[in-house]
Write a protein that holds these residues in place. Structure first.
Motif, PDB file in Angstrom:
ATOM      1  N   VAL A 266      23.139  25.519  36.696  1.00 29.03           N
ATOM      2  CA  VAL A 266      22.962  26.066  35.309  1.00 29.03           C
ATOM      3  C   VAL A 266      22.952  27.505  35.410  1.00 29.03           C
ATOM      4  O   VAL A 266      23.119  28.261  34.136  1.00 29.03           O
ATOM      5  CB  VAL A 266      21.752  25.578  34.609  1.00 29.03           C
ATOM      6  N   ASP A 267      22.478  28.111  36.656  1.00 26.53           N
ATOM      7  CA  ASP A 267      22.263  29.624  36.735  1.00 26.53           C
ATOM      8  C   ASP A 267      23.379  30.137  37.518  1.00 26.53           C
ATOM      9  O   ASP A 267      23.542  31.604  37.561  1.00 26.53           O
ATOM     10  CB  ASP A 267      21.058  29.830  37.266  1.00 26.53           C
ATOM     11  N   SER A 268      24.711  29.703  37.715  1.00 29.12           N
ATOM     12  CA  SER A 268      25.509  30.050  38.468  1.00 29.12           C
ATOM     13  C   SER A 268      26.944  29.779  37.699  1.00 29.12           C
ATOM     14  O   SER A 268      27.763  28.775  38.102  1.00 29.12           O
ATOM     15  CB  SER A 268      25.559  29.371  39.787  1.00 29.12           C
ATOM     16  N   ILE A 269      27.173  30.631  36.928  1.00 32.29           N
ATOM     17  CA  ILE A 269      28.460  30.530  36.097  1.00 32.29           C
ATOM     18  C   ILE A 269      29.190  31.667  36.035  1.00 32.29           C
ATOM     19  O   ILE A 269      28.697  32.715  36.146  1.00 32.29           O
ATOM     20  CB  ILE A 269      28.095  30.176  34.529  1.00 32.29           C
ATOM     21  N   SER A 270      30.733  31.698  36.370  1.00 35.46           N
ATOM     22  CA  SER A 270      31.535  32.755  36.596  1.00 35.46           C
ATOM     23  C   SER A 270      32.672  32.701  35.945  1.00 35.46           C
ATOM     24  O   SER A 270      33.134  31.334  35.561  1.00 35.46           O
ATOM     25  CB  SER A 270      31.709  33.276  37.939  1.00 35.46           C
ATOM     26  N   LEU A 271      33.320  33.602  35.314  1.00 34.82           N
ATOM     27  CA  LEU A 271      34.755  33.384  34.793  1.00 34.82           C
ATOM     28  C   LEU A 271      35.779  34.083  35.631  1.00 34.82           C
ATOM     29  O   LEU A 271      35.622  35.124  36.207  1.00 34.82           O
ATOM     30  CB  LEU A 271      34.765  34.441  33.339  1.00 34.82           C
ATOM     31  N   GLU A 272      36.710  33.354  36.005  1.00 41.15           N
ATOM     32  CA  GLU A 272      37.998  33.653  36.655  1.00 41.15           C
ATOM     33  C   GLU A 272      39.018  34.051  35.653  1.00 41.15           C
ATOM     34  O   GLU A 272      39.486  33.549  34.597  1.00 41.15           O
ATOM     35  CB  GLU A 272      38.490  32.691  37.532  1.00 41.15           C
ATOM     36  N   LEU A 273      39.484  35.666  35.534  1.00 39.78           N
ATOM     37  CA  LEU A 273      40.375  36.186  34.621  1.00 39.78           C
ATOM     38  C   LEU A 273      41.833  35.745  35.028  1.00 39.78           C
ATOM     39  O   LEU A 273      42.036  35.711  36.088  1.00 39.78           O
ATOM     40  CB  LEU A 273      40.207  37.377  34.172  1.00 39.78           C
ATOM     41  N   ARG A 278      37.155  38.855  38.407  1.00 40.72           N
ATOM     42  CA  ARG A 278      35.921  37.953  38.213  1.00 40.72           C
ATOM     43  C   ARG A 278      34.955  38.545  37.538  1.00 40.72           C
ATOM     44  O   ARG A 278      34.657  39.873  37.730  1.00 40.72           O
ATOM     45  CB  ARG A 278      35.402  37.638  39.490  1.00 40.72           C
ATOM     46  N   VAL A 279      34.242  37.578  36.697  1.00 44.64           N
ATOM     47  CA  VAL A 279      33.233  38.052  36.045  1.00 44.64           C
ATOM     48  C   VAL A 279      31.882  37.062  36.517  1.00 44.64           C
ATOM     49  O   VAL A 279      31.989  35.973  36.006  1.00 44.64           O
ATOM     50  CB  VAL A 279      33.207  37.943  34.522  1.00 44.64           C
ATOM     51  N   VAL A 280      30.770  37.759  36.980  1.00 44.49           N
ATOM     52  CA  VAL A 280      29.808  37.115  37.207  1.00 44.49           C
ATOM     53  C   VAL A 280      28.678  36.857  35.841  1.00 44.49           C
ATOM     54  O   VAL A 280      28.238  37.938  35.467  1.00 44.49           O
ATOM     55  CB  VAL A 280      28.947  37.702  38.521  1.00 44.49           C
ATOM     56  N   TRP A 281      28.660  35.705  35.515  1.00 43.08           N
ATOM     57  CA  TRP A 281      27.974  35.587  34.144  1.00 43.08           C
ATOM     58  C   TRP A 281      26.407  35.227  34.231  1.00 43.08           C
ATOM     59  O   TRP A 281      25.629  35.294  33.428  1.00 43.08           O
ATOM     60  CB  TRP A 281      28.842  34.390  33.420  1.00 43.08           C
ATOM     61  N   ALA A 305      37.444  45.398  39.757  1.00 49.46           N
ATOM     62  CA  ALA A 305      37.963  43.945  40.316  1.00 49.46           C
ATOM     63  C   ALA A 305      36.870  42.831  39.824  1.00 49.46           C
ATOM     64  O   ALA A 305      36.968  41.699  39.552  1.00 49.46           O
ATOM     65  CB  ALA A 305      38.310  43.789  41.609  1.00 49.46           C
ATOM     66  N   ARG A 306      35.628  43.404  39.763  1.00 50.61           N
ATOM     67  CA  ARG A 306      34.271  42.507  39.445  1.00 50.61           C
ATOM     68  C   ARG A 306      33.428  43.091  38.409  1.00 50.61           C
ATOM     69  O   ARG A 306      33.044  44.106  38.738  1.00 50.61           O
ATOM     70  CB  ARG A 306      33.960  42.216  40.745  1.00 50.61           C
ATOM     71  N   TYR A 307      32.996  42.300  37.615  1.00 48.00           N
ATOM     72  CA  TYR A 307      32.056  42.646  36.369  1.00 48.00           C
ATOM     73  C   TYR A 307      30.915  41.775  36.701  1.00 48.00           C
ATOM     74  O   TYR A 307      31.119  40.658  36.689  1.00 48.00           O
ATOM     75  CB  TYR A 307      32.465  42.615  34.947  1.00 48.00           C
ATOM     76  N   ASP A 308      29.619  42.360  36.801  1.00 46.10           N
ATOM     77  CA  ASP A 308      28.369  41.309  36.952  1.00 46.10           C
ATOM     78  C   ASP A 308      27.510  41.772  35.567  1.00 46.10           C
ATOM     79  O   ASP A 308      27.158  42.935  35.341  1.00 46.10           O
ATOM     80  CB  ASP A 308      27.734  41.702  38.191  1.00 46.10           C
ATOM     81  N   VAL A 309      27.662  40.809  34.699  1.00 42.31           N
ATOM     82  CA  VAL A 309      26.855  40.877  33.570  1.00 42.31           C
ATOM     83  C   VAL A 309      25.544  39.796  33.246  1.00 42.31           C
ATOM     84  O   VAL A 309      25.078  39.514  32.310  1.00 42.31           O
ATOM     85  CB  VAL A 309      27.481  40.635  32.221  1.00 42.31           C
ATOM     86  N   THR A 310      25.135  39.546  34.693  1.00 39.93           N
ATOM     87  CA  THR A 310      23.984  38.677  34.643  1.00 39.93           C
ATOM     88  C   THR A 310      22.945  39.111  34.104  1.00 39.93           C
ATOM     89  O   THR A 310      22.073  38.519  33.351  1.00 39.93           O
ATOM     90  CB  THR A 310      23.783  38.171  36.147  1.00 39.93           C
ATOM     91  N   VAL A 311      22.631  40.371  33.945  1.00 43.71           N
ATOM     92  CA  VAL A 311      21.596  41.307  33.394  1.00 43.71           C
ATOM     93  C   VAL A 311      22.266  41.990  32.524  1.00 43.71           C
ATOM     94  O   VAL A 311      23.008  43.245  32.853  1.00 43.71           O
ATOM     95  CB  VAL A 311      20.510  42.117  34.239  1.00 43.71           C
ATOM     96  N   PRO A 312      22.423  41.748  31.123  1.00 42.41           N
ATOM     97  CA  PRO A 312      23.631  42.518  30.342  1.00 42.41           C
ATOM     98  C   PRO A 312      23.084  44.086  30.134  1.00 42.41           C
ATOM     99  O   PRO A 312      23.730  44.754  29.775  1.00 42.41           O
ATOM    100  CB  PRO A 312      23.423  41.777  29.148  1.00 42.41           C
ATOM    101  N   GLY A 313      21.696  44.405  30.292  1.00 43.10           N
ATOM    102  CA  GLY A 313      21.165  45.560  30.081  1.00 43.10           C
ATOM    103  C   GLY A 313      21.588  46.489  31.146  1.00 43.10           C
ATOM    104  O   GLY A 313      21.220  47.653  31.343  1.00 43.10           O
ATOM    105  N   GLN A 314      21.701  45.999  32.327  1.00 41.60           N
ATOM    106  CA  GLN A 314      22.149  46.712  33.525  1.00 41.60           C
ATOM    107  C   GLN A 314      23.362  46.094  34.303  1.00 41.60           C
ATOM    108  O   GLN A 314      23.017  45.541  35.286  1.00 41.60           O
ATOM    109  CB  GLN A 314      20.943  46.578  34.609  1.00 41.60           C
ATOM    110  N   PRO A 315      24.507  46.177  33.733  1.00 44.48           N
ATOM    111  CA  PRO A 315      25.870  45.691  34.252  1.00 44.48           C
ATOM    112  C   PRO A 315      26.171  46.331  35.498  1.00 44.48           C
ATOM    113  O   PRO A 315      25.906  47.569  35.642  1.00 44.48           O
ATOM    114  CB  PRO A 315      26.625  45.862  33.022  1.00 44.48           C
ATOM    115  N   VAL A 316      26.979  45.592  36.410  1.00 45.29           N
ATOM    116  CA  VAL A 316      27.383  46.295  37.404  1.00 45.29           C
ATOM    117  C   VAL A 316      28.815  45.891  37.778  1.00 45.29           C
ATOM    118  O   VAL A 316      29.407  44.716  37.428  1.00 45.29           O
ATOM    119  CB  VAL A 316      26.443  45.470  38.911  1.00 45.29           C
TER     120      VAL A 316
END
Length: 322
Positions: A266-273, A278-281, A305-316
């Motif tokens: 439930v806490d490990s979801i990602s999007l493959e474009l 890759r997007v870490v959600w 190549a990689r977007y991390d929006v796990t914490v939307p206020g601090q994207p990586v």
């Protein structure tokens, strides 16, 4: 002899007094009769004068002396008016006494008639079912069959909840059902179908997934525009529901760029474009905000190549996928 003469005189005097009393009484009776006669004559005179006056007002010819008088007592207008008023009061009192009984009887008759019509007559028995709603995956015939309405039962006592349960259990593509009575003799079923937000492969079959994570439909080929959800061994229904929530939060333009949604927990979801990025959600929490942040990042930094929006206020972002 002197005493005898005195006794005769006494008898004669008594007889004279008795005769005088009888004469006085007769005179009184005669005077009384005369008085009553005078009164009758006066009354008759007044009535006659009143009749003459009425005739004069109406312009009719005066009554001839030879015209015979009407039989019975003469009643003046005031007396007639008083009698009519008295009759109206009598009628009003009778109506007040009976109206409650009459109204109560009518109410009871209507109530009994209504009960008979609703529960025992054939007029208001169930004779069919009507299906309504936008139906793309099912049709009205299927809805009517699964509804299995109790034909012949009184519509007032038909078990609508049972009809609802039968439709929901028999047609998984239906998200909600509203069942109501359609008087006089039909049951109305309004259905709302589920909306697919993703496609998931289960047991080698492509299944539709709605926003609640419910699998409800089969595809021979995945429809365009819907992202795939890939699961791993051990993925439970909660994780699948989270993945469906993420897929439903994606804007249409962004959803077209998603090849599939990868879900492990439930806490490990990602999007493959589709462009191999890759997007870490993370979890499905704040999915709307994460989608907005991702769209902005893809415009600001299109070469990463990689977007991390796990914490939307601090994207990586990073240049590598891993």
């Amino acid at each position: 002899m002197g005493e005898k003469g005195s006794g005769v005189e006494t008898s004669e005097a008594a007889a004279t007094q008795s005769t005088d009393a009888e004469i006085a009484e007769a005179l009184e009776i005669a005077q009384s009769a005369s008085g009553e006669r005078e009164i009758d004559l006066e009354t008759t005179g007044v009535t006659a004068r009143s009749a003459d006056s009425d005739e004069a007002k109406s312009g009719s010819e005066p009554r001839n002396e030879s015209t015979p008088e009407p039989d019975g007592p003469v009643v003046d207008a005031a007396t007639l008016k008083s009698r009519k008023a008295f009759a109206r009061r009598q009628w009003r009192r009778r109506w007040l006494a009976w109206r409650y009984l009459i109204v109560g009887t009518l109410v009871i008759a209507l109530l009994l008639g209504g009960i008979w019509a609703v529960y025992f007559s054939t007029w208001l028995q169930v004779k069919g079912t009507s299906a309504h709603g936008t139906m793309k995956m099912t049709n009205a015939k299927e809805v009517v069959e699964f509804a299995a309405a109790p034909i012949g039962e009184p519509l007032a006592t038909a078990d609508l909840e049972a009809v609802q349960v039968r439709v929901l259990n028999g047609l998984p593509m239906v998200r909600s059902v509203n069942v109501s009575r359609e008087w006089p003799d039909r049951i109305r079923v309004d259905v709302t179908e589920r909306t697919p937000v993703a496609v998931v492969s289960i047991g080698g079959r492509l299944r539709a997934l709605d926003e609640t994570g419910t699998v409800f439909w089969s595809y021979k080929k995945a429809p365009a525009g819907l992202p795939m959800v890939n699961t791993v061994t051990g993925t439970n229904s909660d994780a699948l529901r989270e993945a469906a929530a993420v897929a439903s939060a994606l804007p249409a333009d962004l959803a077209k760029k998603v090849d599939h949604v990868e879900v492990t927990t439930v806490d490990s979801i990602s999007l493959e474009l589709r462009n191999d990025k890759r997007v870490v959600w993370g979890s499905s929490a704040q999915s709307d905000t994460k989608a907005d942040v991702l769209v902005a990042l893809m415009k600001a930094e299109p070469d990463v190549a990689r977007y991390d929006v796990t914490v939307p206020g601090q994207p990586v972002t990073s240049k590598s996928v891993g």
